[in-house]
Scaffold this motif. Sequence first.
Motif, PDB file in Angstrom:
ATOM      1  N   THR A  17       0.840  -1.194   0.000  1.00 41.77           N
ATOM      2  CA  THR A  17       0.000   0.000   0.000  1.00 41.77           C
ATOM      3  C   THR A  17       0.878   1.248   0.000  1.00 41.77           C
ATOM      4  O   THR A  17       2.075   1.184   0.300  1.00 41.77           O
ATOM      5  N   GLY A  18       0.272   2.356  -0.338  1.00 40.66           N
ATOM      6  CA  GLY A  18       0.988   3.623  -0.299  1.00 40.66           C
ATOM      7  C   GLY A  18       1.973   3.771  -1.439  1.00 40.66           C
ATOM      8  O   GLY A  18       1.914   3.062  -2.452  1.00 40.66           O
ATOM      9  N   PRO A  19       2.943   4.678  -1.281  1.00 38.89           N
ATOM     10  CA  PRO A  19       3.906   4.974  -2.358  1.00 38.89           C
ATOM     11  C   PRO A  19       4.750   3.776  -2.775  1.00 38.89           C
ATOM     12  O   PRO A  19       5.232   3.715  -3.904  1.00 38.89           O
ATOM     13  N   GLY A  20       4.919   2.822  -1.875  1.00 36.69           N
ATOM     14  CA  GLY A  20       5.749   1.669  -2.188  1.00 36.69           C
ATOM     15  C   GLY A  20       5.001   0.503  -2.815  1.00 36.69           C
ATOM     16  O   GLY A  20       5.587  -0.555  -3.047  1.00 36.69           O
ATOM     17  N   SER A  21       3.718   0.674  -3.101  1.00 38.65           N
ATOM     18  CA  SER A  21       2.939  -0.428  -3.665  1.00 38.65           C
ATOM     19  C   SER A  21       3.377  -0.727  -5.103  1.00 38.65           C
ATOM     20  O   SER A  21       3.889   0.139  -5.811  1.00 38.65           O
ATOM     21  N   VAL A  22       3.159  -1.963  -5.503  1.00 44.97           N
ATOM     22  CA  VAL A  22       3.526  -2.412  -6.839  1.00 44.97           C
ATOM     23  C   VAL A  22       2.282  -2.957  -7.528  1.00 44.97           C
ATOM     24  O   VAL A  22       1.568  -3.798  -6.959  1.00 44.97           O
ATOM     25  N   THR A  23       2.012  -2.497  -8.746  1.00 43.31           N
ATOM     26  CA  THR A  23       0.889  -2.998  -9.528  1.00 43.31           C
ATOM     27  C   THR A  23       1.406  -4.054 -10.500  1.00 43.31           C
ATOM     28  O   THR A  23       2.062  -3.735 -11.484  1.00 43.31           O
ATOM     29  N   ALA A  24       1.104  -5.314 -10.192  1.00 44.49           N
ATOM     30  CA  ALA A  24       1.581  -6.419 -11.026  1.00 44.49           C
ATOM     31  C   ALA A  24       0.684  -6.646 -12.235  1.00 44.49           C
ATOM     32  O   ALA A  24       1.151  -7.041 -13.304  1.00 44.49           O
ATOM     33  N   LEU A  25      -0.625  -6.426 -12.070  1.00 47.85           N
ATOM     34  CA  LEU A  25      -1.590  -6.505 -13.164  1.00 47.85           C
ATOM     35  C   LEU A  25      -2.437  -5.245 -13.143  1.00 47.85           C
ATOM     36  O   LEU A  25      -2.850  -4.791 -12.071  1.00 47.85           O
ATOM     37  N   ASP A  26      -2.710  -4.716 -14.329  1.00 46.61           N
ATOM     38  CA  ASP A  26      -3.375  -3.411 -14.406  1.00 46.61           C
ATOM     39  C   ASP A  26      -4.520  -3.451 -15.418  1.00 46.61           C
ATOM     40  O   ASP A  26      -4.355  -3.158 -16.594  1.00 46.61           O
ATOM     41  N   GLY A  27      -5.692  -3.929 -14.954  1.00 47.27           N
ATOM     42  CA  GLY A  27      -6.884  -3.907 -15.793  1.00 47.27           C
ATOM     43  C   GLY A  27      -6.845  -4.869 -16.967  1.00 47.27           C
ATOM     44  O   GLY A  27      -7.242  -4.518 -18.089  1.00 47.27           O
ATOM     45  N   VAL A  28      -6.428  -6.101 -16.726  1.00 44.55           N
ATOM     46  CA  VAL A  28      -6.308  -7.091 -17.800  1.00 44.55           C
ATOM     47  C   VAL A  28      -7.648  -7.786 -18.039  1.00 44.55           C
ATOM     48  O   VAL A  28      -8.258  -8.325 -17.113  1.00 44.55           O
ATOM     49  N   SER A  29      -8.103  -7.781 -19.286  1.00 45.46           N
ATOM     50  CA  SER A  29      -9.288  -8.541 -19.705  1.00 45.46           C
ATOM     51  C   SER A  29      -8.862  -9.518 -20.790  1.00 45.46           C
ATOM     52  O   SER A  29      -8.259  -9.116 -21.791  1.00 45.46           O
ATOM     53  N   LEU A  30      -9.172 -10.804 -20.577  1.00 44.43           N
ATOM     54  CA  LEU A  30      -8.640 -11.833 -21.469  1.00 44.43           C
ATOM     55  C   LEU A  30      -9.484 -13.092 -21.330  1.00 44.43           C
ATOM     56  O   LEU A  30      -9.945 -13.422 -20.239  1.00 44.43           O
ATOM     57  N   ASP A  31      -9.695 -13.782 -22.448  1.00 48.46           N
ATOM     58  CA  ASP A  31     -10.418 -15.055 -22.438  1.00 48.46           C
ATOM     59  C   ASP A  31      -9.522 -16.174 -22.939  1.00 48.46           C
ATOM     60  O   ASP A  31      -8.715 -15.976 -23.855  1.00 48.46           O
ATOM     61  N   PHE A  32      -9.677 -17.355 -22.332  1.00 52.25           N
ATOM     62  CA  PHE A  32      -9.013 -18.563 -22.800  1.00 52.25           C
ATOM     63  C   PHE A  32     -10.111 -19.560 -23.164  1.00 52.25           C
ATOM     64  O   PHE A  32     -10.853 -20.011 -22.293  1.00 52.25           O
ATOM     65  N   HIS A  33     -10.211 -19.878 -24.445  1.00 51.58           N
ATOM     66  CA  HIS A  33     -11.318 -20.698 -24.926  1.00 51.58           C
ATOM     67  C   HIS A  33     -11.019 -22.186 -24.781  1.00 51.58           C
ATOM     68  O   HIS A  33      -9.854 -22.616 -24.785  1.00 51.58           O
ATOM     69  N   HIS A  34     -12.086 -22.971 -24.669  1.00 48.83           N
ATOM     70  CA  HIS A  34     -11.945 -24.418 -24.536  1.00 48.83           C
ATOM     71  C   HIS A  34     -11.149 -24.988 -25.715  1.00 48.83           C
ATOM     72  O   HIS A  34     -11.334 -24.596 -26.864  1.00 48.83           O
ATOM     73  N   GLY A  35     -10.262 -25.925 -25.407  1.00 51.14           N
ATOM     74  CA  GLY A  35      -9.530 -26.630 -26.437  1.00 51.14           C
ATOM     75  C   GLY A  35      -8.498 -25.808 -27.161  1.00 51.14           C
ATOM     76  O   GLY A  35      -8.162 -26.114 -28.315  1.00 51.14           O
ATOM     77  N   THR A  36      -7.958 -24.783 -26.494  1.00 51.46           N
ATOM     78  CA  THR A  36      -6.926 -23.947 -27.106  1.00 51.46           C
ATOM     79  C   THR A  36      -5.670 -23.937 -26.243  1.00 51.46           C
ATOM     80  O   THR A  36      -5.709 -24.211 -25.047  1.00 51.46           O
ATOM     81  N   PHE A  37      -4.569 -23.586 -26.882  1.00 54.39           N
ATOM     82  CA  PHE A  37      -3.250 -23.526 -26.244  1.00 54.39           C
ATOM     83  C   PHE A  37      -2.781 -22.075 -26.355  1.00 54.39           C
ATOM     84  O   PHE A  37      -2.542 -21.573 -27.451  1.00 54.39           O
ATOM     85  N   THR A  38      -2.673 -21.406 -25.197  1.00 51.26           N
ATOM     86  CA  THR A  38      -2.247 -20.004 -25.156  1.00 51.26           C
ATOM     87  C   THR A  38      -0.941 -19.887 -24.388  1.00 51.26           C
ATOM     88  O   THR A  38      -0.819 -20.410 -23.282  1.00 51.26           O
ATOM     89  N   ALA A  39       0.029 -19.200 -24.980  1.00 49.56           N
ATOM     90  CA  ALA A  39       1.271 -18.879 -24.290  1.00 49.56           C
ATOM     91  C   ALA A  39       1.216 -17.432 -23.830  1.00 49.56           C
ATOM     92  O   ALA A  39       0.724 -16.561 -24.551  1.00 49.56           O
TER      93      ALA A  39
END
Length: 245
Positions: A17-39
């Motif tokens: 929290t505060g000034p030392g906080s780190v944002t590792a993910l920032d508003g990510v929207s993503l789908d992984f569909h059945h039977g697919t291979f995503t890297a």
Amino acid sequence: MADRAVSLRQLTRRYGTGPGSVTALDGVSLDFHHGTFTAVMGPSGSGKSTLLQCAAGLDRPTSGSVTVAGTELTGLSETRLTLLRRRHIGFVFQTFNLLPSLTAEQNVGLPLRLAGRRPPSALVREVLERVGLGGRRRHRPSELSGGQQQRVALARALITRPQVLFGDEPTGALDSATSREVLVLLRDMVSAEGLTLVMVTHDPVAASYADRVVFLVDGRLTGEVLGASAQDIAGRMAKLEATAC
């Protein structure tokens, strides 16, 4: 939503929290569909492993939603999260995490034993056959090569018949020839058996086995490529790393 094995919406993960906080993910929207291979690729510190952990229910996002197998994980108790992971999700990591005192078949059956179920011998043999180790089921990890140990870890992940398999650098500890064998096996499971695979990797060759490669920089999605060669993926990564420096 029926064709989506995993759906992420405005996913944010902050540490501290505060000034030392780190944002590792920032508003990510993503789908992984059945039977697919995503890297999933990106420079060091881009949020790849955090995305994997949140998508698999191993870490809770600061905000946003994660839906796996039609169930939104937000708000689930730890007990319900554990049950969902056991029923629908498999994991393969760079480190094999096999118990040295157990045989291959005992390591494979471990997830079912932890869930209070006796592993059916026929099912254990079946998944070991699927990864090419039917004749090694009574061998301990010390009697197996690195590639064979990773195959045991893969069989262990498949014993619960998961809808989604998450891999965090699953070939990172293997030599190039053994890595290719494992990647071909994973590719075949997606193509022939309809497995959904999400794999974090830094290796363009490994990523080239995927249907789709998505790129992260500083916790944000920066695009994707479909059916790309290792050379094309390496070029894309070189540009991203130059931008991130």
